[in-house]
Design an enzyme around this catalytic site. Structure first.
Site, PDB file in Angstrom:
ATOM      1  N   ALA A  18       0.762  -1.401   0.000  1.00  0.00           N
ATOM      2  CA  ALA A  18      -0.077  -0.199   0.015  1.00  0.00           C
ATOM      3  C   ALA A  18       0.878   1.181   0.050  1.00  0.00           C
ATOM      4  O   ALA A  18       0.559   2.151  -0.607  1.00  0.00           O
ATOM      5  CB  ALA A  18      -0.891   0.018   1.243  1.00  0.00           C
ATOM      6  N   TYR A  19       1.990   1.292   0.552  1.00  0.00           N
ATOM      7  CA  TYR A  19       3.142   2.253   0.910  1.00  0.00           C
ATOM      8  C   TYR A  19       3.559   2.559  -0.562  1.00  0.00           C
ATOM      9  O   TYR A  19       3.508   3.786  -0.961  1.00  0.00           O
ATOM     10  CB  TYR A  19       3.935   2.125   1.926  1.00  0.00           C
ATOM     11  CG  TYR A  19       5.070   3.227   1.980  1.00  0.00           C
ATOM     12  CD1 TYR A  19       4.606   4.323   2.593  1.00  0.00           C
ATOM     13  CD2 TYR A  19       6.176   2.914   1.336  1.00  0.00           C
ATOM     14  CE1 TYR A  19       5.643   5.349   2.549  1.00  0.00           C
ATOM     15  CE2 TYR A  19       7.204   3.932   1.345  1.00  0.00           C
ATOM     16  CZ  TYR A  19       7.101   5.121   2.021  1.00  0.00           C
ATOM     17  OH  TYR A  19       8.055   6.007   1.920  1.00  0.00           O
TER      18      TYR A  19
END
Length: 146
Positions: A18-19
């Protein structure tokens, strides 16, 4: 395609994924912003502030805390991390130059995904849809306040 990256299924969600996707979206959005606004004299570039700068991501998992502790001596300070952003904001040679990616005050080639016009437009369209939905929900409250 962009929707799947921004909202992965629960069983395939990973914090670092996600990052990483959020960083990809920063570049895609800046590229599309530059494409849409540069005819009006407004340019946008994207910057990488530095590797493994101190952040609050470590609060989510003991393994992150361990990794960050081990690599801390090799990370950038906040001032060093800000240098590329400041450079892009004030460098005269970048006047009216946009759609580029910078790391350590140098222009770099981003990933192939980050150069994807299809992904950039998809992200822009998704962003518009989300904003339009939120604005429609907020309009009655705004009218009541007036």
């Amino acid at each position: 395609m962009c929707q799947e990256k921004l909202s992965p299924k629960v069983n395939s969600f990973w914090h670092m994924g996600a990052y990483n996707n959020s960083k990809l979206c920063n570049i895609l959005f800046a590229n599309e912003l530059n494409y849409r606004l540069s005819p009006h004299g407004i340019v946008a570039n994207s910057v990488h502030p530095g590797n493994m700068m101190s952040s609050s991501i470590t609060r989510y998992w003991w393994f992150y805390r361990l990794i960050f502790t081990l690599v801390r001596p090799f990370t950038k300070s906040m001032q060093q991390g800000a240098a590329t952003t400041v450079y892009c904001a004030v460098a005269e040679e970048l006047n009216n130059v946009g759609g580029l990616y910078f790391n350590n005050c140098c222009q770099c080639q981003p990933s192939k995904q980050a150069d994807s016009k299809i992904l950039a437009v998809s992200l822009w369209t998704l962003s518009e849809q989300i904003l339009n939905k939120k604005l429609k929900l907020a309009k009655p409250r705004v009218k009541e306040a007036l």
